[in-house]
Design an enzyme around this catalytic site. Structure first.
Site, PDB file in Angstrom:
ATOM      1  N   ASN A  89       0.842  -1.182   0.000  1.00  0.00           N
ATOM      2  CA  ASN A  89       0.000   0.000   0.000  1.00  0.00           C
ATOM      3  C   ASN A  89       0.884   1.242   0.000  1.00  0.00           C
ATOM      4  OD1 ASN A  89      -2.458  -1.489   0.176  1.00  0.00           O
ATOM      5  ND2 ASN A  89      -2.077  -1.817   2.359  1.00  0.00           N
ATOM      6  N   GLN A  96      -2.212   3.002   3.381  1.00  0.00           N
ATOM      7  CA  GLN A  96      -0.910   2.871   4.059  1.00  0.00           C
ATOM      8  C   GLN A  96      -0.980   3.554   5.419  1.00  0.00           C
ATOM      9  OE1 GLN A  96       2.564   4.542   2.101  1.00  0.00           O
ATOM     10  NE2 GLN A  96       3.956   3.606   3.572  1.00  0.00           N
ATOM     11  N   SER A  97      -0.781   2.770   6.472  1.00  0.00           N
ATOM     12  CA  SER A  97      -0.909   3.312   7.824  1.00  0.00           C
ATOM     13  C   SER A  97       0.434   3.422   8.539  1.00  0.00           C
ATOM     14  CB  SER A  97      -1.862   2.446   8.654  1.00  0.00           C
ATOM     15  OG  SER A  97      -1.376   1.128   8.746  1.00  0.00           O
ATOM     16  N   HIS A 102       6.627  -1.466   3.383  1.00  0.00           N
ATOM     17  CA  HIS A 102       6.431  -2.854   3.822  1.00  0.00           C
ATOM     18  C   HIS A 102       5.616  -3.598   2.794  1.00  0.00           C
ATOM     19  CE1 HIS A 102       3.355  -0.238   5.600  1.00  0.00           C
ATOM     20  NE2 HIS A 102       2.505  -1.246   5.463  1.00  0.00           N
ATOM     21  N   HIS A 104       3.211  -6.678   2.142  1.00  0.00           N
ATOM     22  CA  HIS A 104       2.354  -7.682   2.769  1.00  0.00           C
ATOM     23  C   HIS A 104       2.490  -9.000   2.011  1.00  0.00           C
ATOM     24  CE1 HIS A 104      -0.230  -4.859   5.218  1.00  0.00           C
ATOM     25  NE2 HIS A 104       0.184  -4.005   4.301  1.00  0.00           N
TER      26      HIS A 104
HETATM   27  P1  5GP Z   1      -0.509  -0.772   5.904  1.00  0.00           P
HETATM   28  O1  5GP Z   1      -1.944  -0.522   6.293  1.00  0.00           O
HETATM   29  O2  5GP Z   1       0.375   0.425   6.213  1.00  0.00           O
HETATM   30  O3  5GP Z   1      -0.337  -1.266   4.500  1.00  0.00           O
HETATM   31  O4  5GP Z   1      -0.024  -1.971   6.790  1.00  0.00           O
HETATM   32  C1  5GP Z   1       0.445  -1.804   8.089  1.00  0.00           C
HETATM   33  C2  5GP Z   1       0.360  -3.136   8.758  1.00  0.00           C
HETATM   34  O5  5GP Z   1       1.126  -3.092   9.926  1.00  0.00           O
HETATM   35  C3  5GP Z   1      -1.049  -3.536   9.148  1.00  0.00           C
HETATM   36  O6  5GP Z   1      -1.411  -4.752   8.504  1.00  0.00           O
HETATM   37  C4  5GP Z   1      -0.967  -3.693  10.665  1.00  0.00           C
HETATM   38  O7  5GP Z   1      -1.730  -4.762  11.150  1.00  0.00           O
HETATM   39  C5  5GP Z   1       0.508  -3.882  10.900  1.00  0.00           C
HETATM   40  N1  5GP Z   1       0.980  -3.418  12.191  1.00  0.00           N
HETATM   41  C6  5GP Z   1       0.653  -2.239  12.785  1.00  0.00           C
HETATM   42  N2  5GP Z   1       1.280  -2.124  13.965  1.00  0.00           N
HETATM   43  C7  5GP Z   1       2.011  -3.263  14.115  1.00  0.00           C
HETATM   44  C8  5GP Z   1       2.883  -3.729  15.153  1.00  0.00           C
HETATM   45  O8  5GP Z   1       3.119  -3.084  16.179  1.00  0.00           O
HETATM   46  N3  5GP Z   1       3.452  -4.946  14.968  1.00  0.00           N
HETATM   47  C9  5GP Z   1       3.220  -5.697  13.845  1.00  0.00           C
HETATM   48  N4  5GP Z   1       3.831  -6.892  13.774  1.00  0.00           N
HETATM   49  N5  5GP Z   1       2.412  -5.282  12.858  1.00  0.00           N
HETATM   50  C10 5GP Z   1       1.824  -4.087  12.993  1.00  0.00           C
END
Ligand code: 5GP
Ligand code: ZN
Length: 116
Positions: A89, A96-97, A102, A104
């Site tokens: 993302n 993207q959070s 990263h 997935h």
């Molecule tokens: P995004 O939404 O940015 O594509 O994905 C971020 C991912 O990071 C999410 O799937 C979320 O569950 C994961 N995530 C958020 N905080 C943590 C954390 O503290 N540890 C781990 N292992 N994953 C995390």
């Protein structure tokens, strides 16, 4: 967000625990804390790159390594035949959070297409 505030840099530096499944000099892979599939890994570059559009031409090998590492880990987890998805993302509309690149890696169930 600076590297010092970055959640995934803190995981890289072992300031925050994570279930690490692979690490080398370039990349780190760990289990997502909120798994969306039976296998849900995140593969990150050790070097902080906030989002994919911050990647430079010289990052091509590193970013490619995320893909190959994700694929290898999916195969090693037994999903070479039934398949898996790698997805990244980038930006708000993609959800993207965490602002540290990263990948997935999702496997272990049928994955709908298109995603969300
Ligand atoms: P995004 O939404 O940015 O594509 O994905 C971020 C991912 O990071 C999410 O799937 C979320 O569950 C994961 N995530 C958020 N905080 C943590 C954390 O503290 N540890 C781990 N292992 N994953 C995390
Ligand atoms: Zn970072």
């Amino acid at each position: 967000m600076s590297e010092g505030d970055c959640l995934f840099c803190k995981i890289r530096d072992q300031k925050i625990p994570a279930a690490v499944v692979y690490r080398d000099d370039d990349v780190l892979a760990f289990k997502d804390i909120t798994p969306r599939a039976p296998l849900h890994l995140l593969v990150i570059p050790l070097r902080h790159i906030a989002t994919l559009t911050d990647g430079l031409p010289e990052d091509a090998e590193l970013l490619g390594k995320l893909m190959l590492t994700g694929a290898r880990l999916a195969v090693e987890a037994g999903h070479g035949a039934d398949g898996f998805r790698v997805v990244m993302n980038a930006g708000p509309n993609a959800g993207q959070s965490v602002l540290h690149v990263h990948l997935h890696v999702l496997a272990g169930r049928a994955l709908a297409w298109p995603p969300g």
